[in-house]
Design a protein around this motif. Structure first.
Motif, PDB file in Angstrom:
ATOM      1  N   VAL A  36       0.847  -1.203   0.000  1.00 17.12           N
ATOM      2  CA  VAL A  36       0.000   0.000   0.000  1.00 17.12           C
ATOM      3  C   VAL A  36       0.872   1.240   0.000  1.00 17.12           C
ATOM      4  CG1 VAL A  36      -1.659   1.340   1.335  1.00 17.12           C
ATOM      5  CG2 VAL A  36      -1.961  -1.135   1.117  1.00 17.12           C
ATOM      6  N   LEU A  37       1.838   1.250   0.891  1.00 20.56           N
ATOM      7  CA  LEU A  37       2.689   2.444   0.977  1.00 20.56           C
ATOM      8  C   LEU A  37       3.532   2.617  -0.282  1.00 20.56           C
ATOM      9  CD1 LEU A  37       3.864   2.358   4.686  1.00 20.56           C
ATOM     10  CD2 LEU A  37       2.131   3.800   3.623  1.00 20.56           C
ATOM     11  N   GLN A  40       0.561   3.674  -3.092  1.00 13.25           N
ATOM     12  CA  GLN A  40      -0.660   4.442  -2.836  1.00 13.25           C
ATOM     13  C   GLN A  40      -0.715   5.744  -3.647  1.00 13.25           C
ATOM     14  OE1 GLN A  40      -0.962   5.198   1.330  1.00 13.25           O
ATOM     15  NE2 GLN A  40       0.916   6.391   1.467  1.00 13.25           N
ATOM     16  N   ASP A  41       0.440   6.365  -3.908  1.00 16.55           N
ATOM     17  CA  ASP A  41       0.409   7.573  -4.743  1.00 16.55           C
ATOM     18  C   ASP A  41      -0.095   7.248  -6.146  1.00 16.55           C
ATOM     19  OD1 ASP A  41       1.292   9.218  -2.739  1.00 16.55           O
ATOM     20  OD2 ASP A  41       3.402   9.164  -3.340  1.00 16.55           O
ATOM     21  N   ARG A  42       0.415   6.162  -6.664  1.00 13.80           N
ATOM     22  CA  ARG A  42       0.027   5.760  -8.010  1.00 13.80           C
ATOM     23  C   ARG A  42      -1.466   5.397  -8.056  1.00 13.80           C
ATOM     24  NH1 ARG A  42       0.614   6.711 -12.825  1.00 13.80           N
ATOM     25  NH2 ARG A  42       0.369   5.032 -14.329  1.00 13.80           N
ATOM     26  N   TYR A  44      -3.779   6.246  -5.946  1.00  9.50           N
ATOM     27  CA  TYR A  44      -4.601   7.435  -5.709  1.00  9.50           C
ATOM     28  C   TYR A  44      -4.672   8.303  -6.963  1.00  9.50           C
ATOM     29  CZ  TYR A  44      -6.104  11.962  -3.972  1.00  9.50           C
ATOM     30  OH  TYR A  44      -6.778  13.140  -3.799  1.00  9.50           O
TER      31      TYR A  44
ATOM     32  N   ASP B  59       2.035  11.749 -11.199  1.00 12.47           N
ATOM     33  CA  ASP B  59       1.180  11.268 -10.114  1.00 12.47           C
ATOM     34  C   ASP B  59       0.992  12.376  -9.083  1.00 12.47           C
ATOM     35  OD1 ASP B  59       0.863   8.846 -11.245  1.00 12.47           O
ATOM     36  OD2 ASP B  59       2.225   7.779  -9.905  1.00 12.47           O
ATOM     37  N   VAL B  60      -0.147  12.379  -8.501  1.00 12.03           N
ATOM     38  CA  VAL B  60      -0.364  13.275  -7.366  1.00 12.03           C
ATOM     39  C   VAL B  60      -0.104  12.490  -6.086  1.00 12.03           C
ATOM     40  CG1 VAL B  60      -2.001  14.763  -8.546  1.00 12.03           C
ATOM     41  CG2 VAL B  60      -2.822  12.739  -7.370  1.00 12.03           C
ATOM     42  N   ARG B  61       0.222  13.216  -5.078  1.00  9.27           N
ATOM     43  CA  ARG B  61       0.557  12.541  -3.825  1.00  9.27           C
ATOM     44  C   ARG B  61      -0.730  12.161  -3.092  1.00  9.27           C
ATOM     45  NH1 ARG B  61       5.175  15.533  -1.233  1.00  9.27           N
ATOM     46  NH2 ARG B  61       6.369  14.190  -2.615  1.00  9.27           N
ATOM     47  N   ALA B  62      -0.711  10.993  -2.576  1.00 12.80           N
ATOM     48  CA  ALA B  62      -1.877  10.559  -1.804  1.00 12.80           C
ATOM     49  C   ALA B  62      -2.053  11.480  -0.606  1.00 12.80           C
ATOM     50  CB  ALA B  62      -1.702   9.120  -1.326  1.00 12.80           C
ATOM     51  N   PRO B  63      -3.253  11.901  -0.336  1.00  8.97           N
ATOM     52  CA  PRO B  63      -3.483  12.847   0.754  1.00  8.97           C
ATOM     53  C   PRO B  63      -3.275  12.233   2.132  1.00  8.97           C
ATOM     54  CG  PRO B  63      -5.572  12.122  -0.153  1.00  8.97           C
ATOM     55  CD  PRO B  63      -4.497  11.533  -1.014  1.00  8.97           C
ATOM     56  N   ASP B  65      -2.208   8.133   4.222  1.00  6.26           N
ATOM     57  CA  ASP B  65      -1.886   6.722   4.039  1.00  6.26           C
ATOM     58  C   ASP B  65      -3.172   5.908   3.937  1.00  6.26           C
ATOM     59  OD1 ASP B  65       0.769   7.108   3.956  1.00  6.26           O
ATOM     60  OD2 ASP B  65       1.181   6.491   6.016  1.00  6.26           O
ATOM     61  N   PHE B  66      -3.103   4.932   3.086  1.00  2.00           N
ATOM     62  CA  PHE B  66      -4.278   4.064   2.911  1.00  2.00           C
ATOM     63  C   PHE B  66      -4.017   2.664   3.447  1.00  2.00           C
ATOM     64  CE2 PHE B  66      -4.869   7.374  -0.304  1.00  2.00           C
ATOM     65  CZ  PHE B  66      -6.159   7.754  -0.025  1.00  2.00           C
ATOM     66  N   THR B  67      -3.120   2.585   4.407  1.00  2.00           N
ATOM     67  CA  THR B  67      -2.826   1.267   4.981  1.00  2.00           C
ATOM     68  C   THR B  67      -4.078   0.687   5.631  1.00  2.00           C
ATOM     69  OG1 THR B  67      -2.022   2.440   6.919  1.00  2.00           O
ATOM     70  CG2 THR B  67      -0.376   1.658   5.367  1.00  2.00           C
TER      71      THR B  67
END
Lengths: 212, 398
Positions: A36-37, A40-42, A44, B59-63, B65-67
């Motif tokens: 995930v880490l 996750q940017d990709r 998202y 890519d945009v940065r994830a706002p 963590d999605f853990t």
């Protein structure tokens, strides 16, 4: 309070995706969180390009990772992010269809001008001017994609952002190849026409239609 | 530069050409055209640039963590991710069976008691033919019992028995589920609503823990109150061998006797209060609200008619000693209502009523167990009767 799940501690970069998948498929959530880490940017970003706004994109990203964990046993090797991209795209597409049945105008009919595109991932080697210019261009491209209808946008994201093949796109969206080709070409023509309206933002080598 | 009309067909060809997705024949054909057609070349170039620009999107940065947490994927706490919504949706699963059994059985017994009380009052008042007490024997009978009373304290019983005309049935189909949570803090209110063979039950939150009871093997059990103590406690005490208690005389002032023969499958209950004539049983709709003793007694009930009110003594005593208030009459149900002016007939009606009630309870599905087994109101009644007999046994041996 430190997160007990803190995956950064448990996923050294030298562990490759397949090892993490192997652990995760046996129920190791922490191993999956390493993936995930990592992506996750990709993931998202894909969700963000399809959904066109950050809140929905975040929801879809979370759902996609949950879905992926649950059907991890269907992952047959190959590029994990490719597999993950198909899942997040499907998750988004399902949501869009759901919204179409029960319209939520707030999201779908945004003109796209003022949406926050989020900060592009910074690169160390560009000047602030370049960054600003690039940001404007990125914004313009993103807005033109966002202006597409859902069907065209999803196909374009799959092809030009996720690099999925026509065949894969046909399978993901349950379409025949002819429809995939036609939607993609319409999407590209529409984005081109959209970008021609902001020619001045484009770098010289991208002035549309100019002979090189 | 005049606008070039790119046809859909050409757009598809160019787009596929960019992705190198044309077969050899299409490809060479298109390349031949491109070599001749500057406009088409320009179109191709602009589309190539477009694709390049889209692919240049970063890519945009994830706002955030999605853990995942174990709970998110159903691995942590056994909190069910998506519990199925049962028909009885106000109730969490755990406490269901015993509370349903006890609540419904208690309500059923209260219906019995209420009917008995009415019958006895009618008997006492049966001399004048213009008695206000009338019993509905219409094909559809709606009885509503509101008891401000916990089932184990019958001396505080305050029973109101009402029969409603069939036509009002639709309006009485109040499902007593909403507002339950807001009231549960202040009163223990088991509520049973039986509508058209479907029971909706809201158990009291703080009902006492019900002990595990091993069901007795199939046997005939007969319960009759002990003289003296029975009226004080309201306890139903089994006697053996079963003795037929018949007619109004033996009912006397001592209360009532009831004999039940619960069997697991098809319990043919023998209500020996009076030999029940084999009259077709009326369909009985009962809306029963057994209210906790601590509850606000004046809390308005949803029932639309409360007809007979019996003062606060034990049912038998009060029925014997006090005439029913004149405004508390039992109204006729439907056109086929029979005016029960002849005293000897009341037993028949009672038997018919109780028998029908018990029989119809077999068709009243309370809920389904996870293994699809259906638990009916009758099952609950059987359980209750056995428990009551067990308690009475203990009391009797003291």
């Amino acid at each position: 309070m430190p997160d007990p799940q803190a995956p950064s501690l448990i996923t050294p970069p030298d562990i490759d995706d397949s090892q993490l998948v192997e652990q995760a498929v046996n129920g190791d959530v922490n191993a999956f969180n390493g993936l995930v880490l990592r992506y996750q940017d990709r993931v998202y970003s894909i969700a963000y390009r399809i959904m066109g706004e950050p809140d929905g994109a975040a929801d879809m990203t979370q759902d996609a990772f949950i879905n992926a964990f649950r059907k991890l046993e269907t992952y047959r090797g190959g590029s994990f992010i490719g597999w993950m991209g198909r899942i997040v795209t499907n998750t988004c597409y399902d949501e869009l269809r759901k919204r179409k049945r029960r319209p939520q105008t707030a999201f779908d009919d945004l003109p796209g001008g003022d949406a926050d595109d989020g900060p592009p991932i910074a690169s160390d080697s560009i000047t602030p001017e370049e960054a600003a210019q690039r940001s404007d261009l990125q914004q313009a491209i993103a807005d033109c994609i966002r202006a597409l209808n859902d069907d065209q946008r999803v196909v374009m994201v799959l092809c030009d952002i996720e690099n999925q093949s026509y065949q894969e796109i046909a399978e993901i969206m349950n379409l025949n190849m002819g429809t995939v080709k036609s939607r993609l070409s319409r999407a590209r023509v529409a984005v081109r026409n959209c970008l021609q309206a902001v020619q001045e933002l484009l770098p010289p080598e991208f002035r549309l239609g100019d002979e090189g | 530069m005049e606008p070039y009309e790119l046809t859909d067909r050409d757009a598809e060809l160019l787009s596929a050409y960019i992705d190198d997705a044309l077969d050899a024949e299409q490809r060479s054909s298109l390349e031949a055209r491109l070599a001749q057609d500057a406009d088409l070349r320009r179109e191709l170039r602009s589309l190539q640039q477009t694709v390049a620009l889209v692919r240049s999107l970063e890519d945009v940065r994830a706002p955030r963590d999605f853990t995942l947490t174990p709970e998110m994927v159903g691995l942590g706490d056994p909190t069910p991710a998506a519990p199925e919504r049962p028909a009885l949706k106000v109730m969490p699963r755990r406490r269901n069976i015993w509370q349903i059994a006890m609540t419904s059985a208690a309500a059923f017994v209260l219906v019995f008691a209420g009917v008995l009380v009415v019958m006895r009052v009618m008997d006492n008042q049966s001399a004048p033919t213009d008695t206000p007490a009338q019993v509905a024997v219409a094909p559809t009978l709606t009885a509503e019992v509101v008891a401000d009373e916990a089932a184990d304290e019958p001396e505080n019983a305050n029973l109101m028995v009402a029969t409603l005309a069939e036509t009002t049935l639709a309006q009485t189909m109040t499902v007593q589920t909403e507002g339950y949570s807001s009231r549960q803090a202040i009163e223990a209110t088991p509520v049973i609503t039986i509508v058209d063979g479907v029971a909706i039950i809201t158990p009291a939150v703080n009902m006492p823990t019900i002990p595990e009871v091993t069901p007795l093997p199939t046997q005939s059990l007969s319960a009759t109150p002990l003289p003296g103590s029975a009226n004080d406690t309201g306890m139903i005490v089994p006697v053996s061998p079963p003795e037929d208690v018949e007619s109004d005389d033996s009912l006397g002032d001592e209360g009532f006797a009831l004999e039940a023969q619960p069997t697991p499958s098809e319990p043919p209950i023998a209500l020996s209060v009076q030999q029940a004539t084999p009259t077709p049983a009326p369909t009985l709709m009962a809306q029963t609200q057994a209210r906790g003793a601590g509850g606000a007694g004046s809390d308005t009930q949803d029932g639309e008619a409360e007809v007979a009110e019996v003062p606060q003594d034990s049912a038998a005593d009060s029925a014997a000693s006090e005439p029913i208030p004149s405004d508390a009459d039992t109204t006729m149900g439907g056109a086929a209502s029979a005016e029960e002016s002849a005293a000897p007939k009341t037993g028949d009606v009672l038997g018919m009523l109780l028998g029908g009630l018990y029989r119809s309870s077999a068709e009243t599905t309370l809920f389904r167990l996870p293994n699809e087994q259906v638990v009916t109101l009758q099952d609950a009644l059987d359980v209750f009767l056995r428990i009551a007999a067990g308690i009475a046994n203990v009391e009797a041996t003291r």
